[in-house]
Each structure stands twice: as structure tokens, then as C-alpha cells.
Design an enzyme around this catalytic site. Structure first.
Site, PDB file in Angstrom:
ATOM      1  N   ASN A 160      -4.769   1.748 -13.636  1.00  0.00           N
ATOM      2  CA  ASN A 160      -3.843   0.854 -12.936  1.00  0.00           C
ATOM      3  C   ASN A 160      -2.421   1.371 -13.076  1.00  0.00           C
ATOM      4  O   ASN A 160      -2.091   1.999 -14.077  1.00  0.00           O
ATOM      5  CB  ASN A 160      -3.928  -0.547 -13.559  1.00  0.00           C
ATOM      6  CG  ASN A 160      -2.989  -1.544 -12.889  1.00  0.00           C
ATOM      7  OD1 ASN A 160      -2.890  -1.582 -11.664  1.00  0.00           O
ATOM      8  ND2 ASN A 160      -2.280  -2.342 -13.686  1.00  0.00           N
ATOM      9  N   GLY A 177       0.776  -1.241   0.000  1.00  0.00           N
ATOM     10  CA  GLY A 177       0.000   0.000   0.000  1.00  0.00           C
ATOM     11  C   GLY A 177       0.804   1.285   0.000  1.00  0.00           C
ATOM     12  O   GLY A 177       0.284   2.335   0.376  1.00  0.00           O
ATOM     13  N   SER A 178       2.066   1.235  -0.476  1.00  0.00           N
ATOM     14  CA  SER A 178       2.821   2.505  -0.494  1.00  0.00           C
ATOM     15  C   SER A 178       2.224   3.470  -1.518  1.00  0.00           C
ATOM     16  O   SER A 178       2.217   4.687  -1.295  1.00  0.00           O
ATOM     17  CB  SER A 178       4.311   2.262  -0.764  1.00  0.00           C
ATOM     18  OG  SER A 178       4.539   1.844  -2.085  1.00  0.00           O
ATOM     19  N   ASN A 179       1.705   2.954  -2.627  1.00  0.00           N
ATOM     20  CA  ASN A 179       1.050   3.848  -3.602  1.00  0.00           C
ATOM     21  C   ASN A 179      -0.258   4.399  -3.040  1.00  0.00           C
ATOM     22  O   ASN A 179      -0.586   5.558  -3.258  1.00  0.00           O
ATOM     23  CB  ASN A 179       0.812   3.126  -4.929  1.00  0.00           C
ATOM     24  CG  ASN A 179       2.061   3.084  -5.789  1.00  0.00           C
ATOM     25  OD1 ASN A 179       2.429   4.062  -6.421  1.00  0.00           O
ATOM     26  ND2 ASN A 179       2.746   1.946  -5.769  1.00  0.00           N
ATOM     27  N   HIS A 187       1.573   0.070 -13.201  1.00  0.00           N
ATOM     28  CA  HIS A 187       2.355  -1.150 -13.434  1.00  0.00           C
ATOM     29  C   HIS A 187       3.843  -0.787 -13.453  1.00  0.00           C
ATOM     30  O   HIS A 187       4.226   0.193 -14.099  1.00  0.00           O
ATOM     31  CB  HIS A 187       1.927  -1.800 -14.753  1.00  0.00           C
ATOM     32  CG  HIS A 187       2.628  -3.092 -14.990  1.00  0.00           C
ATOM     33  ND1 HIS A 187       2.296  -4.255 -14.306  1.00  0.00           N
ATOM     34  CD2 HIS A 187       3.677  -3.394 -15.778  1.00  0.00           C
ATOM     35  CE1 HIS A 187       3.115  -5.213 -14.682  1.00  0.00           C
ATOM     36  NE2 HIS A 187       3.951  -4.719 -15.570  1.00  0.00           N
ATOM     37  N   LYS A 231     -16.522 -14.198  -8.940  1.00  0.00           N
ATOM     38  CA  LYS A 231     -15.946 -12.854  -9.004  1.00  0.00           C
ATOM     39  C   LYS A 231     -17.055 -11.811  -9.139  1.00  0.00           C
ATOM     40  O   LYS A 231     -17.014 -10.749  -8.517  1.00  0.00           O
ATOM     41  CB  LYS A 231     -15.007 -12.767 -10.219  1.00  0.00           C
ATOM     42  CG  LYS A 231     -14.276 -11.450 -10.343  1.00  0.00           C
ATOM     43  CD  LYS A 231     -13.450 -11.366 -11.628  1.00  0.00           C
ATOM     44  CE  LYS A 231     -12.278 -12.287 -11.606  1.00  0.00           C
ATOM     45  NZ  LYS A 231     -10.975 -11.619 -11.600  1.00  0.00           N
TER      46      LYS A 231
HETATM   47  C1  GAR Z   1       3.662  -1.578  -7.274  1.00  0.00           C
HETATM   48  O1  GAR Z   1       5.013  -1.636  -7.688  1.00  0.00           O
HETATM   49  C2  GAR Z   1       2.722  -1.745  -8.451  1.00  0.00           C
HETATM   50  O2  GAR Z   1       3.189  -1.130  -9.626  1.00  0.00           O
HETATM   51  C3  GAR Z   1       2.700  -3.239  -8.603  1.00  0.00           C
HETATM   52  O3  GAR Z   1       2.585  -3.700  -7.274  1.00  0.00           O
HETATM   53  C4  GAR Z   1       3.338  -2.811  -6.423  1.00  0.00           C
HETATM   54  C5  GAR Z   1       2.491  -2.451  -5.227  1.00  0.00           C
HETATM   55  O4  GAR Z   1       3.234  -1.733  -4.283  1.00  0.00           O
HETATM   56  N1  GAR Z   1       1.599  -3.684  -9.427  1.00  0.00           N
HETATM   57  C6  GAR Z   1       1.708  -4.679 -10.316  1.00  0.00           C
HETATM   58  O5  GAR Z   1       2.697  -5.365 -10.460  1.00  0.00           O
HETATM   59  C7  GAR Z   1       0.448  -4.900 -11.146  1.00  0.00           C
HETATM   60  N2  GAR Z   1       0.685  -5.819 -12.209  1.00  0.00           N
HETATM   61  P1  GAR Z   1       2.530  -0.961  -3.098  1.00  0.00           P
HETATM   62  O6  GAR Z   1       1.509  -1.940  -2.479  1.00  0.00           O
HETATM   63  O7  GAR Z   1       3.623  -0.618  -2.130  1.00  0.00           O
HETATM   64  O8  GAR Z   1       1.849   0.255  -3.658  1.00  0.00           O
END
Ligand code: GAR
Length: 187
Positions: A108, A12-14, A110, A66
Site C-alpha cells: 500500500n 487513480g493518478s498512482n 500512504h 467483505k
Molecule cells: C494517494 O495520495 C494515496 O497515498 C492515498 O490516496 C491518494 C490516492 O490518489 N491513500 C491513502 O490515504 C490510504 N490511506 P490517486 O487516486 O490519485 O492515486
């Protein structure tokens, strides 16, 4: 005031960068009203609690399909008036129910320069491939894995051999790009 829902499976840093971007005004007139998480116990839930963001936590195995859990999520988002859905490390393919009800409103992030390295282990795969320029992509979400129109990208040059350092660099770039891109979308 615009309302965001952020979907997260783990850290969850984003999510935190987006919530902080709303708080600081970097994303103007906007609030994260919901964190949706498919992993009870995920670290993001501590962050949401600390930041006072409502959560919807579920286990997909508790539902017959789902469509069933996505219907419940969409109902909660409707009740909160969500304008934009931001996937941020949500490691599930979004199904027809959510795509239909939030059409054109799901984005999203990526951790690669798509279309290179789609999937769940993009940074590791790019590192093992030996690329010299990594990156981040933000795209609209459709029924294709990591498909959908690209909204923004940033390159992250890295020639070192420290995987953790690389991940930290990419996360830093992600937090900045996500805040800037959400701000542009809402403007
Ligand atoms: C992030 O690097 C995001 O880009 C990636 O998961 C990580 C989540 O980090 N997403 C994918 O790979 C989607 N295919 P976070 O939980 O610290 O935000």
C-alpha cells in the site's frame, strides 16, 4: 512477465503512474493486468479504459459480506495470474480472505511518514498540525490500518501554506516512489 493488480477508490493518478512505469520499462517485464475499483463512476475507470487495462468494479453494498466480494476479486486475480497487489488510494481495509490468499503479496502507499498520520486524511491532518516535512510511505499490508512492514519512504519538505500545491508535491513524490519500489520488489 509479471502481473500487477492495482486497487483504487477514486482518482487513480498512482494507478496511471504504475501502468506508465510498466509501459516505459521503468518497471521491467511487468504489466498492470487489472484495476479493482469499489466505486462505480470513479475517475480511475476512465484512465483504465484509456490505457486498455481490464477492470473489476463492484459496490460492497451488493454483497452480503467483505469475504464475499474479496473471494470474487481473488478468483479474478487468480485467473489472471496476479503476482503483486498494489493498493493505490483504495479506501477500504483489506479483509482476511484477500490477506490469506495473497499473503505477503499486497502493498500500500500512504501519503505520510508512517507511523505519523495514519488513516484516510493524512495530508490534511499533517497540514493542519503544521508539520514542515511531509512524506510518503510504502508498506506491506496486514490486518492493521496502515500497519505492516515499511518497504520505502521519502520525505517531502514543504513550508508553504498552499494546500493544493502541497498535495501536488506529495503526489509527484508518490508516483516516483511507487514505481521505484515495485521495481525493487519484483527484482
Ligand atoms: C494517494 O495520495 C494515496 O497515498 C492515498 O490516496 C491518494 C490516492 O490518489 N491513500 C491513502 O490515504 C490510504 N490511506 P490517486 O487516486 O490519485 O492515486
Amino acid at each position: 512477465m509479471r502481473s500487477l493488480a492495482v486497487f483504487v477508490s477514486g482518482n487513480g493518478s498512482n494507478f496511471e503512474a504504475i501502468a506508465e512505469g510498466c509501459r516505459s520499462g521503468a518497471i521491467a517485464n511487468c504489466e498492470v493486468v487489472l484495476c479493482v475499483c469499489d466505486k462505480p463512476g470513479a475517475k480511475v475507470l476512465e484512465r483504465a479504459k484509456r490505457l486498455g487495462v481490464k477492470t473489476f468494479v463492484f459496490s460492497p453494498k451488493d454483497y452480503a459480506s467483505k469475504a464475499d466480494y474479496e473471494r470474487e476479486i481473488a478468483d479474478v486475480m487468480d485467473s489472471l495470474g496476479v503476482d503483486l497487489v498494489c493498493l493505490a488510494g483504495y479506501m477500504r481495509i483489506v479483509g482476511e480472505e484477500l490477506l490469506g490468499r495473497y499473503e505477503g503479496k499486497i502493498v500500500n502507499i500512504h501519503p505520510s511518514l508512517l507511523p505519523a498520520f495514519p488513516g484516510a486524511n493524512a495530508i490534511r491532518e499533517a497540514f493542519e498540525y503544521g508539520v514542515k516535512v511531509y512524506g510518503v510511505t510504502i508498506h506491506e499490508v496486514n490486518a492493521t490500518l496502515d500497519g505492516g512492514r515499511i518497504l520505502s519512504q521519502v520525505a517531502v519538505p514543504y513550508e508553504g501554506d498552499d494546500f493544493d500545491e502541497l498535495v501536488a508535491e506529495i503526489h509527484k513524490a508518490e508516483h516516483k516512489l511507487y514505481v521505484e519500489t515495485i521495481s525493487k520488489i519484483l527484482a
